[in-house]
Design a protein around this motif. Structure first.
Motif, PDB file in Angstrom:
ATOM      1  N   ARG A   1      35.421   6.425 -78.506  1.00  0.00           N
ATOM      2  CA  ARG A   1      36.228   5.203 -78.615  1.00  0.00           C
ATOM      3  C   ARG A   1      37.195   5.353 -79.766  1.00  0.00           C
ATOM      4  O   ARG A   1      37.005   6.196 -80.645  1.00  0.00           O
ATOM      5  N   SER A   2      38.177   4.484 -79.816  1.00  0.00           N
ATOM      6  CA  SER A   2      38.934   4.337 -81.054  1.00  0.00           C
ATOM      7  C   SER A   2      38.987   2.857 -81.387  1.00  0.00           C
ATOM      8  O   SER A   2      38.864   1.999 -80.500  1.00  0.00           O
ATOM      9  N   ILE A   3      39.096   2.593 -82.680  1.00  0.00           N
ATOM     10  CA  ILE A   3      39.170   1.213 -83.152  1.00  0.00           C
ATOM     11  C   ILE A   3      40.432   1.067 -83.981  1.00  0.00           C
ATOM     12  O   ILE A   3      40.730   1.929 -84.821  1.00  0.00           O
ATOM     13  N   ILE A   4      41.171   0.016 -83.709  1.00  0.00           N
ATOM     14  CA  ILE A   4      42.402  -0.272 -84.446  1.00  0.00           C
ATOM     15  C   ILE A   4      42.108  -1.412 -85.414  1.00  0.00           C
ATOM     16  O   ILE A   4      41.562  -2.442 -85.021  1.00  0.00           O
TER      17      ILE A   4
ATOM     18  N   ALA B   1      49.302   4.105 -81.229  1.00  0.00           N
ATOM     19  CA  ALA B   1      47.838   4.184 -81.375  1.00  0.00           C
ATOM     20  C   ALA B   1      47.169   4.531 -80.053  1.00  0.00           C
ATOM     21  O   ALA B   1      46.208   5.313 -80.009  1.00  0.00           O
ATOM     22  N   VAL B   2      47.676   3.976 -78.963  1.00  0.00           N
ATOM     23  CA  VAL B   2      47.095   4.249 -77.654  1.00  0.00           C
ATOM     24  C   VAL B   2      47.385   5.693 -77.246  1.00  0.00           C
ATOM     25  O   VAL B   2      46.490   6.416 -76.779  1.00  0.00           O
ATOM     26  N   GLU B   3      48.602   6.157 -77.464  1.00  0.00           N
ATOM     27  CA  GLU B   3      48.948   7.537 -77.074  1.00  0.00           C
ATOM     28  C   GLU B   3      48.197   8.554 -77.929  1.00  0.00           C
ATOM     29  O   GLU B   3      47.718   9.569 -77.430  1.00  0.00           O
ATOM     30  N   GLU B   4      48.080   8.275 -79.225  1.00  0.00           N
ATOM     31  CA  GLU B   4      47.321   9.173 -80.108  1.00  0.00           C
ATOM     32  C   GLU B   4      45.851   9.194 -79.672  1.00  0.00           C
ATOM     33  O   GLU B   4      45.219  10.255 -79.640  1.00  0.00           O
ATOM     34  N   SER B   5      45.305   8.032 -79.309  1.00  0.00           N
ATOM     35  CA  SER B   5      43.923   7.952 -78.833  1.00  0.00           C
ATOM     36  C   SER B   5      43.752   8.822 -77.596  1.00  0.00           C
ATOM     37  O   SER B   5      42.811   9.621 -77.489  1.00  0.00           O
ATOM     38  N   ARG B   6      44.679   8.680 -76.652  1.00  0.00           N
ATOM     39  CA  ARG B   6      44.613   9.443 -75.414  1.00  0.00           C
ATOM     40  C   ARG B   6      44.640  10.952 -75.734  1.00  0.00           C
ATOM     41  O   ARG B   6      43.835  11.716 -75.203  1.00  0.00           O
ATOM     42  N   ALA B   7      45.526  11.343 -76.641  1.00  0.00           N
ATOM     43  CA  ALA B   7      45.644  12.762 -76.995  1.00  0.00           C
ATOM     44  C   ALA B   7      44.354  13.281 -77.631  1.00  0.00           C
ATOM     45  O   ALA B   7      44.050  14.474 -77.540  1.00  0.00           O
ATOM     46  N   LEU B   8      43.592  12.382 -78.266  1.00  0.00           N
ATOM     47  CA  LEU B   8      42.349  12.779 -78.935  1.00  0.00           C
ATOM     48  C   LEU B   8      41.142  12.640 -78.010  1.00  0.00           C
ATOM     49  O   LEU B   8      40.002  12.738 -78.452  1.00  0.00           O
ATOM     50  N   GLY B   9      41.369  12.380 -76.722  1.00  0.00           N
ATOM     51  CA  GLY B   9      40.265  12.314 -75.766  1.00  0.00           C
ATOM     52  C   GLY B   9      39.523  10.994 -75.754  1.00  0.00           C
ATOM     53  O   GLY B   9      38.404  10.906 -75.216  1.00  0.00           O
ATOM     54  N   VAL B  10      40.125   9.971 -76.322  1.00  0.00           N
ATOM     55  CA  VAL B  10      39.489   8.646 -76.368  1.00  0.00           C
ATOM     56  C   VAL B  10      39.551   7.994 -74.981  1.00  0.00           C
ATOM     57  O   VAL B  10      40.562   8.089 -74.294  1.00  0.00           O
ATOM     58  N   GLU B  11      38.454   7.321 -74.598  1.00  0.00           N
ATOM     59  CA  GLU B  11      38.426   6.640 -73.298  1.00  0.00           C
ATOM     60  C   GLU B  11      38.534   5.125 -73.405  1.00  0.00           C
ATOM     61  O   GLU B  11      38.766   4.438 -72.411  1.00  0.00           O
ATOM     62  N   LEU B  12      38.302   4.597 -74.603  1.00  0.00           N
ATOM     63  CA  LEU B  12      38.264   3.141 -74.770  1.00  0.00           C
ATOM     64  C   LEU B  12      38.831   2.797 -76.147  1.00  0.00           C
ATOM     65  O   LEU B  12      38.327   3.281 -77.161  1.00  0.00           O
ATOM     66  N   VAL B  13      39.892   1.994 -76.166  1.00  0.00           N
ATOM     67  CA  VAL B  13      40.485   1.550 -77.431  1.00  0.00           C
ATOM     68  C   VAL B  13      40.018   0.118 -77.682  1.00  0.00           C
ATOM     69  O   VAL B  13      40.083  -0.718 -76.778  1.00  0.00           O
ATOM     70  N   GLN B  14      39.550  -0.160 -78.887  1.00  0.00           N
ATOM     71  CA  GLN B  14      38.986  -1.476 -79.193  1.00  0.00           C
ATOM     72  C   GLN B  14      39.657  -2.067 -80.427  1.00  0.00           C
ATOM     73  O   GLN B  14      40.099  -1.335 -81.310  1.00  0.00           O
ATOM     74  N   LEU B  15      39.646  -3.361 -80.515  1.00  0.00           N
ATOM     75  CA  LEU B  15      40.019  -4.037 -81.753  1.00  0.00           C
ATOM     76  C   LEU B  15      39.395  -5.413 -81.739  1.00  0.00           C
ATOM     77  O   LEU B  15      39.047  -5.937 -80.677  1.00  0.00           O
TER      78      LEU B  15
END
Lengths: 150, 150
Positions: A82-85, A107-121
């Motif tokens: 996951r990533s958290i903003i 933030a979403v594109e960087e998350s995608r590039a890092l293999g993140v499947e779920l962005v949260q805040l």
């Protein structure tokens, strides 16, 4: 809008970032822009952690936006990362300029590039305008956010 | 309740942890207990990251609970360090036994020991029983939790 530059924050950006954090209805009572010592300590921890991405947007060499992206590995959802903003702030003179969308897109594109499947805040329940913004850019208010101050 | 032991998860606990993640109304559709490969990859990332604390509770040598605690440095709130709790699961036969409270107490005390000032979690809006539980143990549902699947 093409004159914004989004880049990793440097220690020299701290006064500008802290000013952005403090120039906010909730932040005004929580921050201490006149004493940067605790922020310098925290910056060092962020800079040393490969899962932390502290970002600024600048226009004409002036910091006008910031956010913090944290990458969190985990077991649930078949080992999904996951990533958290956190700490999204846009300079008061730049609100409505599209910069918020640009920063969140980053933030979403960087998350995608890092293999993140779920962005949260999480967003304070009183920030109604922010909620509309997050929903407009594809976030779903599917959860309640609980906090406990220690 | 004194016969629960709370300890850091080992790789050998993965089948039991994934079974707990899958034995859940939402987890049932999201997990793949028959294929542990993605979980093993994620476990390695967790084990290598000093800010990650993957925990199990065991009773009579059987894993009956789990949670993940993530420590997140940050600038806002005068450089406050936060922690985030994810993936809280209690074995169906142990619900109501006080184990959930014990695990959450562990997470809060560990957070305090690590200098954390704010403990956070998000909970799916449909988990009404969980919300009552978090409020009872001192968490405030002050935020909305937004998610975007990539």
């Amino acid at each position: 809008m093409s004159d914004f530059k989004i880049r990793r924050a440097a220690e020299a950006d701290l006064p500008a970032i802290v000013a952005l954090l403090a120039d906010d209805a909730l932040g005004a009572t929580r921050e201490s822009p006149d004493d940067l010592t605790p922020y310098r300590t925290a910056y060092k921890r962020l800079a040393e952690d490969p899962n932390q991405h502290l970002i600024v947007a600048e226009r004409a060499d002036r910091v006008v936006g910031t956010l913090q992206l944290t990458v969190i590995p985990g077991l649930s959802r078949r080992g999904a990362t996951r990533s958290i903003i956190e700490g999204v702030r846009i300079h008061s003179e730049e609100r409505g300029s599209g910069l918020g969308t640009r920063l969140m897109d980053w933030a979403v594109e960087e998350s995608r590039a890092l293999g993140v499947e779920l962005v949260q805040l999480t967003s304070d329940a009183t920030r109604v305008d922010a909620h509309r913004f997050y929903e407009r850019i594809g976030f779903d208010a599917s959860h309640l956010g609980f906090k406990r101050q220690l």
